[in-house]
Design an enzyme around this catalytic site. Sequence first.
Site, PDB file in Angstrom:
ATOM      1  N   ASP A  43       0.780  -1.250   0.000  1.00  0.00           N
ATOM      2  CA  ASP A  43       0.000   0.000   0.000  1.00  0.00           C
ATOM      3  C   ASP A  43       0.811   1.301   0.000  1.00  0.00           C
ATOM      4  O   ASP A  43       1.795   1.411   0.740  1.00  0.00           O
ATOM      5  CB  ASP A  43      -0.858   0.096   1.263  1.00  0.00           C
ATOM      6  CG  ASP A  43      -1.524  -1.189   1.656  1.00  0.00           C
ATOM      7  OD1 ASP A  43      -1.435  -2.162   0.917  1.00  0.00           O
ATOM      8  OD2 ASP A  43      -2.134  -1.205   2.740  1.00  0.00           O
ATOM      9  N   GLN A  59       4.174   0.640   2.118  1.00  0.00           N
ATOM     10  CA  GLN A  59       4.443  -0.591   2.857  1.00  0.00           C
ATOM     11  C   GLN A  59       5.574  -1.321   2.151  1.00  0.00           C
ATOM     12  O   GLN A  59       5.505  -1.583   0.944  1.00  0.00           O
ATOM     13  CB  GLN A  59       3.193  -1.480   2.865  1.00  0.00           C
ATOM     14  CG  GLN A  59       2.088  -0.960   3.761  1.00  0.00           C
ATOM     15  CD  GLN A  59       2.427  -1.156   5.226  1.00  0.00           C
ATOM     16  OE1 GLN A  59       2.313  -2.246   5.735  1.00  0.00           O
ATOM     17  NE2 GLN A  59       2.832  -0.087   5.893  1.00  0.00           N
ATOM     18  N   SER A 103      -0.187   0.250   7.521  1.00  0.00           N
ATOM     19  CA  SER A 103      -0.555   1.422   6.713  1.00  0.00           C
ATOM     20  C   SER A 103      -1.087   2.586   7.527  1.00  0.00           C
ATOM     21  O   SER A 103      -1.606   2.418   8.632  1.00  0.00           O
ATOM     22  CB  SER A 103      -1.592   1.021   5.666  1.00  0.00           C
ATOM     23  OG  SER A 103      -0.952   0.289   4.661  1.00  0.00           O
ATOM     24  N   GLU A 224     -10.550  -2.521   4.459  1.00  0.00           N
ATOM     25  CA  GLU A 224      -9.212  -1.993   4.722  1.00  0.00           C
ATOM     26  C   GLU A 224      -9.078  -0.598   4.095  1.00  0.00           C
ATOM     27  O   GLU A 224      -9.855  -0.216   3.219  1.00  0.00           O
ATOM     28  CB  GLU A 224      -8.145  -2.921   4.116  1.00  0.00           C
ATOM     29  CG  GLU A 224      -8.124  -4.311   4.745  1.00  0.00           C
ATOM     30  CD  GLU A 224      -6.916  -5.145   4.310  1.00  0.00           C
ATOM     31  OE1 GLU A 224      -6.232  -5.684   5.191  1.00  0.00           O
ATOM     32  OE2 GLU A 224      -6.664  -5.267   3.099  1.00  0.00           O
TER      33      GLU A 224
HETATM   34  C1  FRU Z   1      -3.755  -3.698   2.783  1.00  0.00           C
HETATM   35  C2  FRU Z   1      -3.156  -4.056   4.147  1.00  0.00           C
HETATM   36  C3  FRU Z   1      -3.524  -3.029   5.204  1.00  0.00           C
HETATM   37  C4  FRU Z   1      -2.402  -3.191   6.187  1.00  0.00           C
HETATM   38  C5  FRU Z   1      -1.227  -3.418   5.283  1.00  0.00           C
HETATM   39  C6  FRU Z   1      -0.158  -4.302   5.854  1.00  0.00           C
HETATM   40  O1  FRU Z   1      -3.067  -4.261   1.727  1.00  0.00           O
HETATM   41  O2  FRU Z   1      -3.549  -5.364   4.536  1.00  0.00           O
HETATM   42  O3  FRU Z   1      -4.807  -3.213   5.759  1.00  0.00           O
HETATM   43  O4  FRU Z   1      -2.228  -2.047   6.987  1.00  0.00           O
HETATM   44  O5  FRU Z   1      -1.744  -4.011   4.117  1.00  0.00           O
HETATM   45  O6  FRU Z   1       0.927  -4.355   4.978  1.00  0.00           O
END
Ligand code: FRU
Length: 472
Positions: A43, A59, A103, A224
């Site tokens: 993300d 991420q 995230s 999410e």
């Molecule tokens: C979405 C997610 C978010 C989380 C992150 C972890 O792709 O699952 O909800 O914060 O990725 O990498």
Amino acid sequence: MNALYNAWKKLLREELKRKEDSSGEDMWRPTLHIAPPVGWLNDPNGLCQYKGVYHAFYQMSPFHPEGGLKFWGHCTSKDLLHWKFEGISLCPDQPYDCHGVYSGSAIVEDDTMYVFYTGNVKQQGNYDYVNEGRQSGTVLAVSTDGIHFGSKELLMTNADYPEDVTKHVRDPKVWKQDNIYYMLQGARTKENKGVVLVFSSEDKRNWTYTGRLQSRQPFGYMWECPDLCEVDGNTVLFISPQGLEPDGFRYANKYQSGTCFLKGDFRTNAEIGEFRELDGGFDFYAPQTFSADDGRRILIGWMGMAEVQDQYTNKTIADGWQNVLTLPRELSVQDGILCQNPVRELYAWWNREICFTGGYHADIASCCELDIHSDGGDVKVILADGLELCYEEDKKLFRMEFLNTSLGAGRTFRGRKIPYLKDMRIVVDISCVEVFLNGGADVLSTRFYPEKDQYTANVKGSKICGSCRYHE
Ligand code: FRU
């Protein structure tokens, strides 16, 4: 900075050095799309413009191209097209984020950058990791130079979230409105319903849960990466629901991302309109928006998808990295539909143009744009002899289809029902293809893996004209 932070930074330096010394060609690294120098990306996080410079965090698992412990990778840009890697800005170095700096988002105030993220902790033991065994804290980190962050502050723990939600609460998106700060978080209820929790604060540190945004009927078990903003006078909610069943051509990916227009005020009586997928291609998830200093609302998504290793692969794993972010996209609302178009900087950057009327069949630059206008009839574009992008007028269907498995690395077919095709913009960037239809009303994104001499386009249509643009 603590010792763990310094140790992570040192490991990253070594990893980058190994990459630099390797003889690999890295032939699928894009020119304009944000990609990690090493490791895994998912993300976009903390998107903002700070002291005139664009910042995109993401991420990142720097040491595992197939995913692992999450950090915040960081890059900056002056033009939204060319990005400089700035390193890992947030590392798992606290008890409350030891299993991942998940995230989150950024706001900028008085030349200070405030980032809010989820500290992920997975306790060891025999847990279901939904109702127990997991902690999702909300954390604040502050920077006064946009690169380094001071000590972290744990603002909320699971005990501060409503009683009926599971331990899955994450991805704080924060903004200021009418002198109050608002925060959205994605959540999964104990009844396995995806919802968005709304919090408010007067000082960015003390937060109160004030309500939630939810659909009338359950719509997936978890939402999410929520986001909310005004676009051309409409309040648009962004969610990434998990757990939707495929429905015709819709919801074909493992997880979805889309928007709902809100009727009413999100703080009091908002009703959620119909969900519409933001992107009908293979590679799109977890987008985030931010407001540029010039007032544009810009979206960047993860141009990838979680948990699809069994369906397709990304060939860059062999080069030690995986996944990219989409091009930054400007948002607007036309005829009640949220439209996405590449930021205008892209159009201005192309400095060569080849125009055509009727068909076009030629080698193309590995980073270029095809801009096609149609007055009706079928339109077919084949890229690299194996990726068909085709509008079939009788079926009112747009198809993105790989004709051979190597090019798509396992990707096959995606379709999107559209009422007509007036224009199609295809941006090709080495291993990335983003297709914008009808002024950006529909978008489809995918990765692809042409060999070096395979960059060709074959465009056919009875009533088309257009151009191929590139930068020299
Ligand atoms: C979405 C997610 C978010 C989380 C992150 C972890 O792709 O699952 O909800 O914060 O990725 O990498």
